[in-house]
Design a protein around this motif. Structure first.
Motif, PDB file in Angstrom:
ATOM      1  N   MET A 116      47.793  49.666  40.331  1.00  0.00           N
ATOM      2  CA  MET A 116      46.477  49.438  40.914  1.00  0.00           C
ATOM      3  C   MET A 116      45.957  48.073  40.475  1.00  0.00           C
ATOM      4  O   MET A 116      46.065  47.694  39.318  1.00  0.00           O
ATOM      5  N   THR A 117      45.420  47.346  41.409  1.00  0.00           N
ATOM      6  CA  THR A 117      44.752  46.092  41.090  1.00  0.00           C
ATOM      7  C   THR A 117      43.362  46.181  41.680  1.00  0.00           C
ATOM      8  O   THR A 117      43.186  46.334  42.886  1.00  0.00           O
ATOM      9  N   VAL A 118      42.371  46.093  40.846  1.00  0.00           N
ATOM     10  CA  VAL A 118      40.999  46.256  41.291  1.00  0.00           C
ATOM     11  C   VAL A 118      40.343  44.888  41.450  1.00  0.00           C
ATOM     12  O   VAL A 118      40.529  43.984  40.633  1.00  0.00           O
ATOM     13  N   ASP A 119      39.619  44.738  42.545  1.00  0.00           N
ATOM     14  CA  ASP A 119      38.866  43.520  42.812  1.00  0.00           C
ATOM     15  C   ASP A 119      37.478  43.701  42.202  1.00  0.00           C
ATOM     16  O   ASP A 119      36.580  44.293  42.805  1.00  0.00           O
ATOM     17  N   TRP A 120      37.297  43.183  40.981  1.00  0.00           N
ATOM     18  CA  TRP A 120      36.045  43.390  40.271  1.00  0.00           C
ATOM     19  C   TRP A 120      34.880  42.656  40.920  1.00  0.00           C
ATOM     20  O   TRP A 120      33.720  43.036  40.762  1.00  0.00           O
ATOM     21  N   GLU A 121      35.178  41.578  41.658  1.00  0.00           N
ATOM     22  CA  GLU A 121      34.095  40.922  42.388  1.00  0.00           C
ATOM     23  C   GLU A 121      33.533  41.857  43.453  1.00  0.00           C
ATOM     24  O   GLU A 121      32.314  41.920  43.664  1.00  0.00           O
ATOM     25  N   GLN A 122      34.428  42.596  44.124  1.00  0.00           N
ATOM     26  CA  GLN A 122      33.980  43.558  45.127  1.00  0.00           C
ATOM     27  C   GLN A 122      33.215  44.702  44.455  1.00  0.00           C
ATOM     28  O   GLN A 122      32.190  45.162  44.967  1.00  0.00           O
ATOM     29  N   VAL A 123      33.714  45.154  43.293  1.00  0.00           N
ATOM     30  CA  VAL A 123      33.025  46.227  42.573  1.00  0.00           C
ATOM     31  C   VAL A 123      31.626  45.778  42.170  1.00  0.00           C
ATOM     32  O   VAL A 123      30.649  46.536  42.295  1.00  0.00           O
TER      33      VAL A 123
END
Length: 302
Positions: A31-38
């Motif tokens: 999993m790679t999470v887009d923290w900017e989107q979060v």
């Protein structure tokens, strides 16, 4: 798979999810999470009279869902975490026949008090079998007097199809949490995370059954699945203890009034009023507001 359950429901076509198993691990993609989107989902929410900050994180995988991040839980050490499978009846329709709604509410109360935590809300309705199968199982339970687990077996399903591997991976890869306090009575959730080398301190959830069916269901989970719950007789004794307490208090007030012992009457009434205020649900709002104010002033640890 087709299962004939007799005159009660005729012939029911039941499709067991492909690849569903209770043993072993599912190999999930990294999993790679887009923290900017979060961070773009960060906003304030008012709950029970107090504000809290929440963000939304996607949890992919079979039976995936969303993670609601309260505060900056990913920066906390050993934060509170609740893994909750969607229950339309208990969560939205407020059914009295299960403990899902009360458990969710109590979990959010605990997370909100601390100002940080994570709620994993998974799309695993009916212990992973779906709402239709859950409804058919409840029909068999009520018609034949069998447990919900036996009803699932009649329909060709195991006790529980849910998986929590994707939650473990989200905790490790996305939130980088390796030590949590898990709000649950279910030992399977603790074991599933522990298998991924997440240090889990289980925090039991004690809710009061709101119906006879609810007490029966809690007993089934305790006996068949090893949930950390009191035995059924303890619930019944607790109910009768409350009834006896109310009766004794009422008779004491009436007796004191009849004997014209005014001091005792006044004291009894004050105690009754104090008990009502302390236990009234609306009082929780005041507690949350006070804790939120103290956190803003830096007087309470996050």
């Amino acid at each position: 798979m087709s299962v004939d359950v007799g005159d009660l429901s005729g012939r029911i076509d039941v499709a067991i999810p492909c690849g569903a198993t209770l043993a072993g691990h599912v190999a999930l993609p990294a999993m790679t999470v887009d923290w900017e989107q979060v961070e773009r989902t960060r906003h304030r929410m008012t709950r029970k009279g107090a504000e809290m900050t929440v963000r939304v994180l996607d949890v992919p995988g079979d039976g995936g869902g969303k993670a609601i991040i309260v505060g900056d839980a990913e920066r906390s050490s050993n934060p509170l975490v609740r893994i909750h499978s969607r229950c339309l009846y208990g969560d939205a329709l407020q059914s009295d026949d299960c403990d899902c709604g009360p458990e969710l509410s109590k979990s959010m109360d605990a997370i909100q008090r601390e100002g940080a935590g994570v709620l994993f809300y998974l799309e695993q309705e009916g212990r992973g079998a779906g709402l239709e199968v859950k409804a058919m199982g409840l029909r068999l339970t009520q018609s034949l007097g069998i447990t919900t687990f036996d009803a699932y077996h009649e329909l060709g399903y195991p006790d529980d199809l849910r998986r929590f591997d994707h939650v473990a991976q989200s905790l490790l890869d996305d939130l980088e949490l390796r030590s949590i306090r898990l709000l649950t009575n279910n030992p399977d959730k603790q074991s599933a995370l522990a298998e991924h080398r997440i240090e889990v301190d289980r925090v039991p959830l004690r809710t009061v059954p709101r119906s006879v069916r609810s007490r029966k269901y809690l007993e089934e989970k305790r006996v068949h699945r090893g949930h950390a719950l009191p035995p059924r007789w303890a619930w019944v004794c607790g109910i009768w203890a409350k009834r006896v307490g109310v009766a004794v208090t009422t008779l004491s007030v009436v007796g004191a009034w009849a004997l014209d012992i005014r001091e005792l009457v006044i004291t009894s009434h004050l105690l009754m009023i104090a008990t009502f205020i302390l236990n009234h649900p609306a009082n929780a709002n005041a507690r949350f507001r006070v804790r939120a104010m103290l956190r803003r002033l830096g007087m309470l640890r996050r």
